[in-house]
Enzyme design. Sequence first.
Site, short mmCIF file in Angstrom:
data_model
loop_
_atom_site.label_atom_id
_atom_site.label_comp_id
_atom_site.label_asym_id
_atom_site.label_seq_id
_atom_site.Cartn_x
_atom_site.Cartn_y
_atom_site.Cartn_z
N ASP A 92 0.85 -1.19 0.00
CA ASP A 92 0.00 0.00 0.00
C ASP A 92 0.88 1.24 0.00
O ASP A 92 2.09 1.16 0.20
CB ASP A 92 -0.98 -0.01 1.17
CG ASP A 92 -0.29 0.02 2.53
OD1 ASP A 92 0.92 0.25 2.59
OD2 ASP A 92 -0.98 -0.18 3.54
N ASP A 267 -7.76 -7.27 0.60
CA ASP A 267 -6.83 -7.45 1.71
C ASP A 267 -7.53 -7.03 2.99
O ASP A 267 -8.43 -6.19 2.97
CB ASP A 267 -5.56 -6.61 1.53
CG ASP A 267 -5.78 -5.16 1.93
OD1 ASP A 267 -5.49 -4.80 3.09
OD2 ASP A 267 -6.27 -4.38 1.08
#
Length: 380
Positions: A92, A267
């Site tokens: 991320d 996720d």
Amino acid sequence: MATFPFEIKATEGKARTGVLKTPRGDIRTPAFMPVGTAGTVKALYMDQVKDAGADIILGNTYHLMLRPGAERVKRLGGLHAFAHWDGPMLTDSGGFQVWSLAQLRKMDPDGVTFQSHIDGSTHRLTPARSIEIQADLLGADISMQLDECTDYPCSHEEAERSLDLSLDWGQRSLDAFGDRDSQTLFGIVQGSNYADLREKSAKGVVSQGFGGIALGGLAVGEGHEQMCATIDLTMPHLPDHLPRYVMGVGKPIDLVESVARGIDMFDCVLPTRSGRHGQAWTWDGPVNVKNAKFAEDLSPLDEAVNCSASQDYSRAYYHHLFKAGEYLGPMLLSWHNTAFFQALMQEIRASIAEGRFEALRSRLQTAWASTKSSPKDERA
């Protein structure tokens, strides 16, 4: 920039199953990515994560840039070698964690300055710096653009200002990423729960030319029904040929309903976080092993999950481990939950391929009806 080949193998309604091909291996979709926040999926060996069926894991830019430091990870061989994971890895951008530090950050058009939650030291994150950390220093196979995660709820004006900033940062992220043969970059759609803004953001992100599209601004307190509605607002504006990723989601019912709307990747920290707190996810719904009713229950957690932690230890033993404060309890339960989430994705993929996804969806909606997130629930 490489755009990884993405082959759709079967569809049922809007649900689809396929393969995203990366230089480090294939990612079967729909895919759930275990979260390796600080270079580790908490309480698990990487061999356990792989044996559970995970094709890809997620690493966290914010936490790794603070500790041990992205440059140090690079010197130590990159995140794959450092964490002993040889499969694909997505990182991320750090944007969500910085967003969550509302009292410790200062935004400006070029990036964000923030204080470390660890020692109070000051750091700077810009689109270019985020890409440097993810692609160059950590060595991610899939990087994410830096974006501003929008508060929920927020006004139309604030949501539009935020998405415009994210579009600008998306282009800057692409410029910093440049041309790469073996790595790709995903863009992020924002716009809160406003139909016109989701459309504007989606069309803008698609036009910029990313290798995949993520839906941001979800799992931030909007609840299950609003999450589904926001996905419905966005999907008509996304192309079929790119993988679609909902960030930070979530509970099993969230995964099933998102797949039904055409999402390919997910996720969430839920499997291991639940495992550390005594909650097991099963085909019949969640089980709190701390409950007294399990003190003499010799049944396994879930015989239908092909994992030693799921089949070989009784609920009574789990109850004892958590009551005694033994480390083994969270370790085993995190292992089971990770295996269950991967078993769920495998069954979803098989059901789409065999034309029985809607039957599976209906059964799981009944089993997990009570687990839907309510408004104001935080990202798991």
